[in-house]
Motif scaffolding. Structure first.
Motif, mmCIF file in Angstrom:
data_model
loop_
_atom_site.group_PDB
_atom_site.id
_atom_site.type_symbol
_atom_site.label_atom_id
_atom_site.label_comp_id
_atom_site.label_asym_id
_atom_site.label_seq_id
_atom_site.Cartn_x
_atom_site.Cartn_y
_atom_site.Cartn_z
ATOM 1 N N HIS A 114 0.828 -1.212 0.000
ATOM 2 C CA HIS A 114 0.000 0.000 0.000
ATOM 3 C C HIS A 114 0.862 1.260 0.000
ATOM 4 O O HIS A 114 0.541 2.231 -0.698
ATOM 5 N N ARG A 115 1.951 1.235 0.737
ATOM 6 C CA ARG A 115 2.820 2.426 0.804
ATOM 7 C C ARG A 115 3.437 2.723 -0.559
ATOM 8 O O ARG A 115 3.379 3.866 -1.045
ATOM 9 N N PHE A 116 3.998 1.713 -1.197
ATOM 10 C CA PHE A 116 4.671 1.947 -2.476
ATOM 11 C C PHE A 116 3.676 2.163 -3.618
ATOM 12 O O PHE A 116 3.933 2.959 -4.524
ATOM 13 N N ALA A 117 2.550 1.456 -3.576
ATOM 14 C CA ALA A 117 1.531 1.650 -4.632
ATOM 15 C C ALA A 117 0.931 3.045 -4.548
ATOM 16 O O ALA A 117 0.692 3.683 -5.583
ATOM 17 N N ASP A 118 0.690 3.531 -3.334
ATOM 18 C CA ASP A 118 0.198 4.899 -3.185
ATOM 19 C C ASP A 118 1.239 5.901 -3.688
ATOM 20 O O ASP A 118 0.907 6.865 -4.388
ATOM 21 N N MET A 119 2.493 5.674 -3.346
ATOM 22 C CA MET A 119 3.566 6.572 -3.744
ATOM 23 C C MET A 119 3.688 6.659 -5.263
ATOM 24 O O MET A 119 3.866 7.743 -5.831
ATOM 25 N N LEU A 120 3.569 5.498 -5.934
ATOM 26 C CA LEU A 120 3.721 5.445 -7.388
ATOM 27 C C LEU A 120 2.389 5.580 -8.128
ATOM 28 O O LEU A 120 2.324 5.407 -9.341
ATOM 29 N N GLU A 121 1.343 5.870 -7.392
ATOM 30 C CA GLU A 121 0.004 6.106 -7.952
ATOM 31 C C GLU A 121 -0.493 4.911 -8.779
ATOM 32 O O GLU A 121 -1.001 5.066 -9.887
ATOM 33 N N LEU A 122 -0.347 3.724 -8.190
ATOM 34 C CA LEU A 122 -0.784 2.504 -8.879
ATOM 35 C C LEU A 122 -1.889 1.780 -8.111
ATOM 36 O O LEU A 122 -2.422 0.786 -8.594
ATOM 37 N N THR A 123 -2.239 2.283 -6.940
ATOM 38 C CA THR A 123 -3.187 1.577 -6.071
ATOM 39 C C THR A 123 -4.506 1.265 -6.775
ATOM 40 O O THR A 123 -5.010 0.144 -6.699
ATOM 41 N N LYS A 124 -5.056 2.222 -7.489
ATOM 42 C CA LYS A 124 -6.363 2.015 -8.130
ATOM 43 C C LYS A 124 -6.314 0.995 -9.271
ATOM 44 O O LYS A 124 -7.362 0.507 -9.712
#
Length: 236
Positions: A114-124
């Protein structure tokens, strides 16, 4: 952390890597510079245990890649220049698959993903199949998968290719953060300005041979890394 001793790798009679020796300590970032076909990818894949080599030794934190490849690979993360991911998986499925391989517990993996996906804007996009991802999105997913087990050595082949400027900036920040925590980073790049600003060390290879290596400030002196590289290319 990474010790390459007299590495030699041949394809038939051609020496793709010729008696290469290079040491990278914990917390150091080392750029691997050379023209296409110089031997960078061959050396990188040898370090990661993907390619068998003909002579020499490679140690990851004292563990021989040749003699104990599984133990060595547990300490490494590798990001290739063109990530070859499982297109039938979703992004989150792939990240959990990698976390399972490295034995990362549920709480740790969830926090890191979640931390890295949010940072790289890939979560969605994590619920989407990888087959629907652009090259840049695949590159971001590969970066997250490489960080999920907190590697001691991060190895990358042209990591900035395909990333938009914001993602490239975030990757550089992640690299600096990892080094502050003791991770060693070894990566190839053609973007010499990035290497000059980001790296502690640089290694320049041509025709499979290491032609210059050392601390960045010592190698480039009062000039630029680009000028040094072009001068060395012309001399050889």
């Amino acid at each position: 952390m990474l010790k390459i001793e007299h590495l030699t790798k041949c394809y038939g009679e051609k020496k793709a890597v010729d008696d290469l020796s290079l040491h990278i300590q914990k917390g150091e970032i080392c750029a691997f510079i050379g023209h296409n076909g110089a031997g960078k990818t061959t050396a990188i894949k040898s370090v990661c245990g993907i390619l068998r080599f003909d002579a020499g030794e490679i140690y990851i934190d004292g563990i021989s890649v040749k003699e104990n490849p599984l133990a060595a690979k547990q300490l490494i993360a590798y990001i290739p220049d063109n990530p070859d991911l499982y297109d039938f998986m979703t992004g989150i499925g792939y990240l959990n698959f990698v976390a399972d391989i490295f034995g990362v517990d549920a709480a740790a993996r969830n926090e890191r993903i979640h931390r890295f996906a949010d940072m790289l804007e890939l979560t969605k996009d994590l619920a989407q199949p990888i087959s629907a991802y652009s090259h840049g999105m695949k590159q971001k997913l590969a970066i997250i998968s490489a960080l999920v087990h907190e590697p001691r050595l991060l190895v990358m082949d042209e990591p900035f290719v395909g990333l938009d400027p914001k993602a490239a900036h975030l990757l550089k920040e992640l690299m600096r953060e990892m080094c502050r925590e003791g991770t060693a980073i070894f990566f190839s790049t053609h973007v010499l300005e990035v290497a000059e600003k980001l790296c502690d060390k640089v290694a320049i290879i041509k025709g499979g041979k290491l032609i210059r290596a050392g601390k960045m400030e010592e190698v480039k002196g009062d000039t630029s890394l680009e000028a040094v590289f072009l001068e060395l290319e012309g001399e050889q």
